[in-house]
Design a protein around this motif. Structure first.
Motif, PDB file in Angstrom:
ATOM      1  N   SER A  27       0.849  -1.243  -0.042  1.00 18.73           N
ATOM      2  CA  SER A  27       0.061   0.007   0.010  1.00 18.73           C
ATOM      3  C   SER A  27       0.868   1.166   0.042  1.00 18.73           C
ATOM      4  CB  SER A  27      -1.071   0.079   1.269  1.00 18.73           C
ATOM      5  OG  SER A  27      -0.183   0.448   2.294  1.00 18.73           O
ATOM      6  N   ASN A  29       0.464   3.856   1.907  1.00 21.63           N
ATOM      7  CA  ASN A  29       0.764   3.729   3.423  1.00 21.63           C
ATOM      8  C   ASN A  29       2.075   3.352   3.864  1.00 21.63           C
ATOM      9  OD1 ASN A  29       0.243   5.153   5.842  1.00 21.63           O
ATOM     10  ND2 ASN A  29      -0.488   3.123   6.637  1.00 21.63           N
ATOM     11  N   SER A  32       5.130   4.770   2.384  1.00 25.50           N
ATOM     12  CA  SER A  32       5.315   6.007   2.882  1.00 25.50           C
ATOM     13  C   SER A  32       6.296   5.655   4.070  1.00 25.50           C
ATOM     14  CB  SER A  32       4.017   6.566   3.546  1.00 25.50           C
ATOM     15  OG  SER A  32       4.300   7.916   4.113  1.00 25.50           O
ATOM     16  N   LYS A  33       5.845   4.638   4.983  1.00 20.98           N
ATOM     17  CA  LYS A  33       6.686   3.974   6.179  1.00 20.98           C
ATOM     18  C   LYS A  33       7.968   3.858   5.781  1.00 20.98           C
ATOM     19  CE  LYS A  33       2.680   2.850   9.063  1.00 20.98           C
ATOM     20  NZ  LYS A  33       1.897   1.831   9.654  1.00 20.98           N
TER      21      LYS A  33
END
Length: 123
Positions: A27, A29, A32-33
């Motif tokens: 994902s 997200n 992004s991490k």
């Protein structure tokens, strides 16, 4: 940090986080991490990102794993005993480490295999 380099290269390529995430099968997200340092990079992540961003593994790792040219290179010949002693000292240091706790263990092992192959080809 590799995360900074990854972000910089991604932005230079005009790729979105969503695009890179989809290429990795994760994902946006989760990706992004990775870029923000919340998710520790694995060798698999680095290999995937290298292909997606079209840069070498070493380019992605250069901040944490930069190889510098020595200030002084010994041009005189060294004997086999001294070389073996130095290699044994490195092996002892590696044996003291726990491989599952070090991200660069596969890289070090690859370098050692390269040295081994090189030594095999010396006449």
């Amino acid at each position: 940090m590799p995360e900074t380099i990854i972000r910089k290269v991604r932005e230079q390529r005009n790729y979105t986080q969503d695009f890179v995430a989809k290429q990795m099968g994760i994902s946006q997200n989760a990706y992004s991490k990775i870029e923000n340092g919340y998710t520790q990079l694995t060798v698999k992540h680095i290999k995937e990102l290298s292909k997606i961003l079209e840069v070498s593994l070493m380019e992605l790792l250069r901040d944490d794993f930069e190889i510098h040219k020595p200030n002084h290179i010994h041009t005189e010949s060294i004997n086999k005993d001294n070389l073996l002693m130095a290699i044994n000292q490195i092996a002892d240091k590696l044996n003291e480490k726990h491989p599952q706790k070090h991200d660069f263990y596969p890289i070090v092992m690859s370098l050692l295999q390269t040295v081994d192959t090189t030594v095999d080809n010396i006449h």
